[in-house]
Structures are given as C-alpha cells and as structure tokens.
Design an enzyme around this catalytic site. Structure first.
Site, PDB file in Angstrom:
ATOM      1  CG  ASP A  59      -0.367  -0.023   2.515  1.00  0.00           C
ATOM      2  OD1 ASP A  59       0.875  -0.089   2.611  1.00  0.00           O
ATOM      3  OD2 ASP A  59      -1.117   0.037   3.526  1.00  0.00           O
ATOM      4  CB  SER A  60       4.582   1.713  -0.206  1.00  0.00           C
ATOM      5  OG  SER A  60       4.777   0.524  -0.947  1.00  0.00           O
ATOM      6  CE  LYS A 128       3.275  -5.570   3.839  1.00  0.00           C
ATOM      7  NZ  LYS A 128       2.633  -4.530   4.654  1.00  0.00           N
ATOM      8  CD  GLU A 197       7.796   0.104   7.633  1.00  0.00           C
ATOM      9  OE1 GLU A 197       6.934  -0.705   7.214  1.00  0.00           O
ATOM     10  OE2 GLU A 197       7.953   1.242   7.164  1.00  0.00           O
TER      11      GLU A 197
HETATM   12  O1  KIV Z   1       3.518  -1.046   1.629  1.00  0.00           O
HETATM   13  C1  KIV Z   1       4.692  -1.442   1.608  1.00  0.00           C
HETATM   14  O2  KIV Z   1       5.431  -1.248   0.641  1.00  0.00           O
HETATM   15  C2  KIV Z   1       5.176  -2.152   2.771  1.00  0.00           C
HETATM   16  C3  KIV Z   1       6.633  -2.506   2.811  1.00  0.00           C
HETATM   17  C4  KIV Z   1       7.471  -1.314   2.861  1.00  0.00           C
HETATM   18  C5  KIV Z   1       6.927  -3.480   3.875  1.00  0.00           C
HETATM   19  O3  KIV Z   1       4.435  -2.439   3.645  1.00  0.00           O
END
Ligand code: KIV
Length: 279
Positions: A59-60, A128, A197
């Site tokens: 979700d980044s 995730k 993280e």
């Molecule tokens: O959303 C994402 O990219 C993440 C990673 C940085 C672990 O959760």
C-alpha cells in the site's frame, strides 16, 4: 520433500512459483533473501527475471504511485488492478498483496472477504496485513481458509496518526517486549512470515531468533532472515529515501536526462529522424 526445497531461494533455478514452503525451507537453511515492492507488470517482470523471490504490491503505492502523504487513503480498488498487473508480469515470484487500511480491522470475516478479492480478482498468492496481537483472529481466519498471511509489525505505516508520525517503534524494554509478543502471536496464528519495520536492530535480531517463521526487515537491522525495500527507494526514483534504504542506482536522474534530451530533440527537429519514420 521435493528436490526444489534444497535449491537456493534467491537465484536458484526453479520451475513454477515460489511458495510458502520454499520460504520456510530458506529459513531452515539459514538462507537470506530479498523482497521488493512492485506495482506494474514491466518493473515486476524485471525483478522476477532477476530472481527476486517475493514481490509485494504494497500500500506504499499510496505514496509512490498515487502521490498521497500516507498509505491511509489507499483502497482495495486501488490495489487490485496493480496486483493483477504484477501477477501477469511475472512467472516465478510469489506475489503478496497488502490489505489496505480499513479493509480488515473490523472483523475476521471482513479480512477474509478482502483477501478473497485479492486472490480471486487479482491472482495474488498471499496477503499482508499490519498489526500484532490485535489482528490475530483475522490471521487465524485467513489461514484456516487457506490464505497465506505475511504479518507486519513495528512502524506500521497505516497507524502513522496513532504513532504521532513515522517514528521508530520498540525502543525501551516494555515496547520491545510488546513487539516480541506481537511477533509470537503472529507466528502462533499461522502467519508464514513477518515484516519488522522501523525497530532497533537488536530487537530485530531478538525477534528473528525467537521465531521459526522468517522475519523480513525494513529498517530492522541485518539479522532479519530477509529484507524488503520500496523499489523506488532502492533504485533512486524517490526524491529522497529513508535512512534504512540504500540507493543502488539513481534512476530518477537517468529519466530526467532522457526526458530532457527527448524534448530538446523534438524542439530541434532531430527527432523523429528517418530511422524512426515509416516509408
Ligand atoms: O507497503 C509497503 O510497501 C510495505 C513494505 C514497505 C513493507 O508495507
């Protein structure tokens, strides 16, 4: 055990997709591996050819694709087409889809409904989600339904407002203990791996030692079983990268130079030349 369980996860010759069994075998062998984010078919295809075993449609995307300041506004409908593109663009990597904020916290049933969309509509192989003990019922429900779950604890970006900013988590004995409990709760609930993280390296090492599932660090030190980076930070497309992200290239500069040269060629009439024209 199939022969492929003895092959190295990163760079090993395998037919078919990487699975959670391969990930577990890597931990047993003590093999470290790299995960990257991906949001489109072409980039995902490059990482896949390179041998990156797990790609995360994070979700980044909220930050690096959609231009938000945080991941909070990201929706399931934002991520489904990106996940489908990454699945289509790859042959070997396991594709993990992030469950966005608000799409799983209410109940285990909500989590299963959202995860089902990622598996059915986008073809994701795992999901995730963020949170420790508080999302254990969600993880149990998903695992019971046959959905591989990657957990994510520590500086979980969806909780940025609760943290009062992007601050390192787990500092001090009590906060550290809480994260160890969170990690163990995720393992007990059936998660196949856990992202750590933004925590002190010593705590990352301690959690890695305490778990039989792999830890995937991002700003969690060198002792984690695997590492993950947002690809735009890793390759230097983001204007600036967080302290924990090494920039392995400066793709942003290369793109800037290419775009400037193209614009200048168009202005001067140098492009398109005969070579780029149809007779
Ligand atoms: O959303 C994402 O990219 C993440 C990673 C940085 C672990 O959760």
């Amino acid at each position: 055990m199939p022969a492929r369980d003895s092959e190295p996860l990163y760079g090993g010759k395998q037919s078919g997709r990487v699975t959670i069994r391969d990930i577990a075998a890597a931990k047993a062998r003590g093999e470290k591996w790299a995960m990257l984010t991906a949001y489109d078919a072409l980039t995902a295809g490059i990482f896949d050819e390179t041998g990156i075993p797990v790609l995360l449609v994070g979700d980044s995307a909220g930050n690096v694709v959609f231009g938000h300041d945080t991941t909070v506004p990201v929706t399931v409908d934002d991520l489904i087409p990106l996940t489908a593109a990454v699945v289509r663009g790859t042959k070997r990597a396991m594709i993990v889809a992030d469950l966005p904020f608000g799409s799983y916290q209410s109940s285990p049933a909500q989590a299963l409904e959202t995860a089902s969309r990622f598996l059915k509509e986008a073809g994701a192989h795992a999901i995730k989600l963020e949170g420790g003990q508080r999302v254990a019922p969600q993880v149990e429900e998903l695992v019971a339904a046959g959905v591989p779950v990657m957990a994510h604890i520590g500086l979980t970006p969806q909780s940025v407002h609760a943290f009062g900013g992007f601050r390192v988590q787990g500092r001090g004995d009590e906060a550290g203990e809480r994260l160890v409990r969170d990690a163990k709760a995720m393992e007990a609930a059936g998660a196949f791996s856990v992202v750590l993280e933004g925590i002190p390296a010593e705590l990352g090492a301690r959690i890695t030692e305490a778990l039989s599932i792999p830890t995937i660090g991002i700003g969690a030190g060198a002792e984690c079983d695997a590492q993950v980076l947002v690809w735009q930070d890793m390759a230097g497309l983001s204007p600036r990268s967080p302290k924990f992200a090494k920039r392995y290239a400066e793709i942003g500069n290369i793109l800037r130079e290419a775009a400037a040269e193209y614009a200048s060629d168009v202005a001067s009439g140098a492009f398109p030349s005969e070579q780029y024209s149809y007779k």
